[in-house]
Write an enzyme that holds these catalytic residues in place. Structure first.
Site, PDB file in Angstrom:
ATOM      1  N   ALA A  93       0.841  -1.189   0.000  1.00 48.93           N
ATOM      2  CA  ALA A  93       0.000   0.000   0.000  1.00 48.93           C
ATOM      3  C   ALA A  93       0.880   1.243   0.000  1.00 48.93           C
ATOM      4  CB  ALA A  93      -0.912  -0.013   1.223  1.00 48.93           C
ATOM      5  N   HIS A 150      -6.601   8.976  -7.628  1.00 51.50           N
ATOM      6  CA  HIS A 150      -6.024   8.275  -8.780  1.00 51.50           C
ATOM      7  C   HIS A 150      -6.458   8.926 -10.091  1.00 51.50           C
ATOM      8  CE1 HIS A 150      -3.735   4.764  -7.377  1.00 51.50           C
ATOM      9  NE2 HIS A 150      -4.528   4.800  -6.322  1.00 51.50           N
ATOM     10  N   ARG A 180      -3.939  10.773 -13.295  1.00 49.29           N
ATOM     11  CA  ARG A 180      -3.841  10.285 -14.674  1.00 49.29           C
ATOM     12  C   ARG A 180      -4.014  11.415 -15.684  1.00 49.29           C
ATOM     13  NH1 ARG A 180      -7.287   6.198 -12.538  1.00 49.29           N
ATOM     14  NH2 ARG A 180      -9.107   7.074 -13.568  1.00 49.29           N
ATOM     15  N   ASP A 228      -5.400  -1.393 -12.914  1.00 53.85           N
ATOM     16  CA  ASP A 228      -5.091  -1.068 -11.521  1.00 53.85           C
ATOM     17  C   ASP A 228      -6.373  -1.252 -10.718  1.00 53.85           C
ATOM     18  OD1 ASP A 228      -3.788  -0.189  -9.251  1.00 53.85           O
ATOM     19  OD2 ASP A 228      -3.338   1.804 -10.022  1.00 53.85           O
TER      20      ASP A 228
END
Length: 178
Positions: free
Chosen positions: A11, A53, A57, A89
């Protein structure tokens, strides 16, 4: 298969960031990147992780959200975006989703479908996953099964992979290179 890399780490190890950098490098200026996300926003904390996340990107990447049928998503990308670099992912979130299915053999069927699809792909594929085998043996049956299945999945994919990278403290370490 053109190129398969399994990217493992704990993690917050930097494995996703490394995978994203690899996808950008492989895609260069010409190819597109398809990001397959397996997470589900079932609580506020996970929703914040997903937002984080997304913000990391590039906006021009195509994102597919597929928490259960990863092989079907890969097949779709293979047919609709044959020149794309694919980044998944993460495998352990997908594993968790499958193990929690109401169907008894759901995980086994999904894993078999994934392993078949991995042999069909001709485009670069980066698979990000949590390495969970370094801790103590979990107390609960489901937790033990998760750790066992994650380990088996990683071994099966590593046998097919050209490259396996372990990311620790943001530092990628080559485990296997073709």
């Amino acid at each position: 298969m053109n190129r398969l890399e399994l990217i493992l780490g704990g993690a917050r190890s930097g494995k996703s960031r490394y995978g994203e950098a690899q996808a950008e490098q492989l895609a260069g200026e010409a190819a597109e990147v398809v990001y397959i996300a397996t997470a589900q926003a079932l609580d506020g904390e996970m929703q914040q992780r997903i937002i984080h996340h997304r913000e990391q990107r590039p906006v021009h990447w195509l994102t597919l959200e597929e928490p259960w049928q990863l092989a079907a998503a890969l097949q779709r990308v293979r047919k609709e975006h044959p020149a794309a670099v694919i980044l998944v992912d993460c495998l352990t979130l997908w594993l968790t989703n499958c193990l929690l299915s109401d169907q008894n053999d759901y995980w086994e069927r999904q894993k078999a479908a994934l392993m078949d699809e991995l042999q069909q792909l001709q485009q670069p594929l980066l698979l990000v996953s949590n390495e969970v085998g370094y801790g103590i043996v979990p107390m609960g049956e489901l937790s033990r099964r998760f750790v066992d299945e994650a380990g088996r999945l990683h071994q099966d994919i590593a046998r097919l992979a050209h490259d396996v990278t372990l990311v620790v403290a943001g530092i990628p370490m080559a485990v296997k290179r073709s």
